[in-house]
Every structure is written in C-alpha cells, then in structure tokens.
Scaffold this motif. Structure first.
Motif, PDB file in Angstrom:
ATOM      1  N   GLY A  13       0.825  -1.201   0.000  1.00 15.78           N
ATOM      2  CA  GLY A  13       0.000   0.000   0.000  1.00 15.78           C
ATOM      3  C   GLY A  13       0.858   1.248   0.000  1.00 15.78           C
ATOM      4  N   ARG A  14       0.192   2.392   0.023  1.00 16.27           N
ATOM      5  CA  ARG A  14       0.931   3.653  -0.017  1.00 16.27           C
ATOM      6  C   ARG A  14       1.521   3.994   1.345  1.00 16.27           C
ATOM      7  N   PRO A  15       2.600   4.786   1.383  1.00 19.84           N
ATOM      8  CA  PRO A  15       3.145   5.239   2.659  1.00 19.84           C
ATOM      9  C   PRO A  15       2.170   6.185   3.363  1.00 19.84           C
ATOM     10  N   PRO A  16       2.256   6.295   4.679  1.00 19.96           N
ATOM     11  CA  PRO A  16       1.436   7.278   5.390  1.00 19.96           C
ATOM     12  C   PRO A  16       1.744   8.692   4.912  1.00 19.96           C
ATOM     13  N   LEU A  17       0.713   9.526   4.852  1.00 17.95           N
ATOM     14  CA  LEU A  17       0.859  10.932   4.475  1.00 17.95           C
ATOM     15  C   LEU A  17       0.588  11.806   5.691  1.00 17.95           C
ATOM     16  N   LEU A  18       1.581  12.601   6.066  1.00 18.95           N
ATOM     17  CA  LEU A  18       1.456  13.540   7.179  1.00 18.95           C
ATOM     18  C   LEU A  18       1.488  14.949   6.607  1.00 18.95           C
ATOM     19  N   LEU A  19       0.588  15.797   7.066  1.00 22.22           N
ATOM     20  CA  LEU A  19       0.513  17.166   6.558  1.00 22.22           C
ATOM     21  C   LEU A  19       1.309  18.105   7.451  1.00 22.22           C
ATOM     22  N   GLY A  20       2.212  18.848   6.839  1.00 23.44           N
ATOM     23  CA  GLY A  20       2.939  19.887   7.555  1.00 23.44           C
ATOM     24  C   GLY A  20       2.409  21.246   7.168  1.00 23.44           C
ATOM     25  N   SER A  21       1.627  21.859   8.054  1.00 20.71           N
ATOM     26  CA  SER A  21       1.059  23.163   7.747  1.00 20.71           C
ATOM     27  C   SER A  21       0.445  23.750   9.016  1.00 20.71           C
ATOM     28  N   TRP A  22      -0.060  25.004   8.911  1.00 26.95           N
ATOM     29  CA  TRP A  22      -0.592  25.707  10.076  1.00 26.95           C
ATOM     30  C   TRP A  22      -1.976  26.257   9.772  1.00 26.95           C
TER      31      TRP A  22
ATOM     32  N   GLU B 256      -8.057  14.657   7.086  1.00 25.69           N
ATOM     33  CA  GLU B 256      -7.768  14.105   5.767  1.00 25.69           C
ATOM     34  C   GLU B 256      -6.435  13.370   5.661  1.00 25.69           C
ATOM     35  N   PHE B 257      -5.584  13.455   6.680  1.00 25.54           N
ATOM     36  CA  PHE B 257      -4.249  12.884   6.579  1.00 25.54           C
ATOM     37  C   PHE B 257      -3.995  11.899   7.716  1.00 25.54           C
ATOM     38  N   ASP B 258      -2.887  11.180   7.582  1.00 31.88           N
ATOM     39  CA  ASP B 258      -2.531  10.173   8.580  1.00 31.88           C
ATOM     40  C   ASP B 258      -1.816  10.765   9.783  1.00 31.88           C
ATOM     41  N   GLY B 259      -1.519  12.040   9.731  1.00 31.70           N
ATOM     42  CA  GLY B 259      -0.853  12.691  10.847  1.00 31.70           C
ATOM     43  C   GLY B 259      -0.525  14.134  10.513  1.00 31.70           C
TER      44      GLY B 259
ATOM     45  N   ARG C  69      -5.917  17.528  18.168  1.00 32.57           N
ATOM     46  CA  ARG C  69      -6.517  16.390  18.867  1.00 32.57           C
ATOM     47  C   ARG C  69      -8.033  16.551  18.970  1.00 32.57           C
ATOM     48  N   ALA C  70      -8.483  17.771  19.200  1.00 32.17           N
ATOM     49  CA  ALA C  70      -9.919  18.007  19.300  1.00 32.17           C
ATOM     50  C   ALA C  70     -10.635  17.676  17.996  1.00 32.17           C
ATOM     51  N   ALA C  71      -9.920  17.815  16.866  1.00 30.10           N
ATOM     52  CA  ALA C  71     -10.499  17.504  15.562  1.00 30.10           C
ATOM     53  C   ALA C  71     -10.360  16.024  15.206  1.00 30.10           C
ATOM     54  N   GLY C  72      -9.814  15.225  16.139  1.00 28.08           N
ATOM     55  CA  GLY C  72      -9.703  13.792  15.905  1.00 28.08           C
ATOM     56  C   GLY C  72      -8.387  13.346  15.316  1.00 28.08           C
ATOM     57  N   GLY C  73      -7.369  14.198  15.372  1.00 27.14           N
ATOM     58  CA  GLY C  73      -6.081  13.878  14.768  1.00 27.14           C
ATOM     59  C   GLY C  73      -5.409  12.679  15.407  1.00 27.14           C
ATOM     60  N   ARG C  74      -4.668  11.952  14.577  1.00 24.72           N
ATOM     61  CA  ARG C  74      -3.958  10.752  15.041  1.00 24.72           C
ATOM     62  C   ARG C  74      -2.513  11.106  15.355  1.00 24.72           C
TER      63      ARG C  74
ATOM     64  N   ALA D   3       2.145  16.605  26.646  1.00 18.29           N
ATOM     65  CA  ALA D   3       0.959  17.026  25.900  1.00 18.29           C
ATOM     66  C   ALA D   3       0.405  15.912  25.027  1.00 18.29           C
ATOM     67  N   GLY D   4       1.219  14.876  24.764  1.00 17.68           N
ATOM     68  CA  GLY D   4       0.735  13.755  23.973  1.00 17.68           C
ATOM     69  C   GLY D   4       1.270  13.677  22.563  1.00 17.68           C
ATOM     70  N   PHE D   5       2.313  14.438  22.235  1.00 26.72           N
ATOM     71  CA  PHE D   5       2.933  14.268  20.924  1.00 26.72           C
ATOM     72  C   PHE D   5       3.486  12.855  20.814  1.00 26.72           C
ATOM     73  N   ASP D   6       3.379  12.277  19.636  1.00 33.23           N
ATOM     74  CA  ASP D   6       3.881  10.925  19.406  1.00 33.23           C
ATOM     75  C   ASP D   6       5.373  10.903  19.102  1.00 33.23           C
ATOM     76  N   ASP D   7       5.867  11.958  18.436  1.00 34.49           N
ATOM     77  CA  ASP D   7       7.259  12.022  18.019  1.00 34.49           C
ATOM     78  C   ASP D   7       7.759  13.460  18.128  1.00 34.49           C
ATOM     79  N   ALA D   8       9.064  13.576  18.337  1.00 36.59           N
ATOM     80  CA  ALA D   8       9.765  14.847  18.191  1.00 36.59           C
ATOM     81  C   ALA D   8      10.974  14.602  17.310  1.00 36.59           C
ATOM     82  N   VAL D   9      11.293  15.582  16.451  1.00 34.98           N
ATOM     83  CA  VAL D   9      12.401  15.448  15.511  1.00 34.98           C
ATOM     84  C   VAL D   9      13.323  16.654  15.681  1.00 34.98           C
ATOM     85  N   VAL D  10      14.581  16.392  15.989  1.00 35.81           N
ATOM     86  CA  VAL D  10      15.551  17.454  16.226  1.00 35.81           C
ATOM     87  C   VAL D  10      16.422  17.684  14.993  1.00 35.81           C
ATOM     88  N   VAL D  11      16.987  18.885  14.911  1.00 34.67           N
ATOM     89  CA  VAL D  11      18.016  19.216  13.930  1.00 34.67           C
ATOM     90  C   VAL D  11      19.286  19.526  14.710  1.00 34.67           C
ATOM     91  N   ILE D  12      20.289  18.675  14.600  1.00 34.79           N
ATOM     92  CA  ILE D  12      21.561  18.895  15.279  1.00 34.79           C
ATOM     93  C   ILE D  12      22.475  19.626  14.302  1.00 34.79           C
TER      94      ILE D  12
END
Length: 249
Positions: free
Chosen positions: A149-158, A168-171, A192-197, A225-234
């Motif tokens: 199947g297709r890879p998960p699609l995560l939306l990066g936006s504000w 509409e997205f997987d994350g 989260r209030a909108a049902g986000g995963r 707060a319940g974030f699933d992941d954090a990603v750092v830039v070293i």
C-alpha cells in the motif's frame, strides 16, 4: 514519545556525509530519520530522495521520512514515480510528510506559482494518493500496485490546515522552526480536538551543547501534551547525537 533526527541541517556549513551521519544517528538510538525539501536558499540541503535512499542502505528498522516534500514544486506523476522508487529501497519504513510549501524562493527557483500553492497542493495530493495506492490512474501507468500500500501521508502546515491534517491525513507535522512551544502546544490541542492521530513536532534546532537543557524542557512538555514524536536538527557545532538522545532516556 519517540525521538527522530533530521539528516540535513539549515545553514551554510557543508552537508554532513549522508551515510555516516545516518548510521551514527541510528546507532545512537534515534527512532526515525527525516529530510526536508529546501532548494534555492544559498545553502545546500541534499535532495530528500537521494538522501533517504542512501540512509535506507546503511540502516535497519528506523523510520525514514520527508519533513516535508513541497508538493506544488512537482508534477504529481513525476513525484509519485520518485516516491515509488524510494519505496523499493526503503520498504515499509517510508513516511511522507507533505506540505504546500511556504518560502517563495523555492518556488521562484523552479519557476512555480507561489500564490497558487494551496490550490495546486490540493489537486496534486488527490492524484498522488491514487498513484501511490494503485501505481496508475487514468492518465499514467507507473507500476503495479505496491504490495504494502501507499506510505502514510502527514501534513505539515498551520492555520486551518491543522484541522485538515486531522480530517484528511494520517498525521500532522508541526514545525518548530518559526513557532514557539506555546504556539505548537495550542495547535496540538486543536488537532486532537479535531480527531487527529499521529502528531510529530519537528525542526527543533540545537546549535550548541548549551541548547540541551532548553531542548530537554521542551521535549518534556511535548511528551506530556501527547505528541507521538519529536524530531531534532543537530546543527554543526551542536551536541553529539548521544547527548541529544539521552534527553528522552
């Protein structure tokens, strides 16, 4: 909360050797490796498809992701072909962070319409979903349907797109590059209030070892707060991967 790291960095220093850096981050215990798509800003961030293909060959198990692909910079069939090619190398480890893009320089570099980016994004993502799931649509026949199947699609936006990510997205990818922790946490509540995963906070920059305490405090807030992941830039001159990874031990 899982901890990931970005394979590129955001500045004029030469890029790190991709294979060696990916392996070091994986060996240090990072759960995921990510690459943004940045072009035409006067410094080199390696192409995400090349970078992740190299990382896939020198690592096992760690997730590989884009944070983010600027979808309007590409023809959707060409982009789908590149993603399907990368999926052959990385297998089911691939996650796609996608966005409409934000910086006009990137669009000017490739002669794309910056003002139309949101409309273009919506149209291209709709077609991309079909091409990645089926390998073809009514206009293009790229490949047999991927077995996994297709890879998960995560939306990066504000803005209103935070709720769109939930619907509409997987994350959702929340960039910390220009946002404060308070702004990110407030948007996370809406998501989260909108049902986000899945929720990923990314681009948390460490430019020197002095940033460790501040970053540790922010990571604790995001985890609580319940974030699933954090990603750092070293960044070059920053702390070691081992020091950063220890913040969540």
């Amino acid at each position: 909360m899982r901890l990931g790291a970005t394979l590129g960095h955001l500045g004029p220093a030469p890029p790190r050797p991709i294979a060696a850096w990916a392996k070091r981050l994986a060996d240090a215990g990072f759960d995921s490796l990510w690459v943004p798509q940045i072009i035409g800003r006067g410094f080199m961030v390696p192409d995400p498809f090349v970078t992740l293909a190299v990382a896939a060959t020198v690592t096992e198990d760690v997730e590989l992701g884009t944070a983010t692909l600027q979808v309007p910079l590409h023809h959707p069939a060409e982009l789908a072909h590149r993603i399907l090619s990368l999926q052959l190398v990385s297998g089911d480890r691939l996650t796609l962070g996608v966005s409409p893009g934000s910086t006009d320089t990137d669009f000017a570099t490739l002669d794309r319409d910056h003002a139309a980016r949101f409309r273009t994004f919506s149209a291209h993502v709709a077609r991309l979903r079909v091409l990645l799931a089926d390998g073809r649509d009514e206009y293009a026949d790229l490949a047999p349907a991927p077995a996994g199947g297709r890879p998960p699609l995560l939306l990066g936006s504000w803005g209103a797109n935070v709720e769109r990510a939930a619907r509409e997205f997987d994350g959702w990818l929340a960039s910390g590059y220009r946002r404060t922790a308070d702004q990110i946490l407030s948007a996370h509540d809406r998501y989260r209030a909108a049902g986000g995963r899945r929720a990923v906070v990314c681009a948390l920059r460490l430019t020197s070892p002095a940033d460790l305490d501040r970053t540790g405090e922010e990571l604790a807030r995001y985890a609580a707060a319940g974030f699933d992941d954090a990603v750092v830039v070293i960044e070059p001159g920053g702390p070691t991967p081992e020091q950063v990874r220890a913040l969540l031990d």
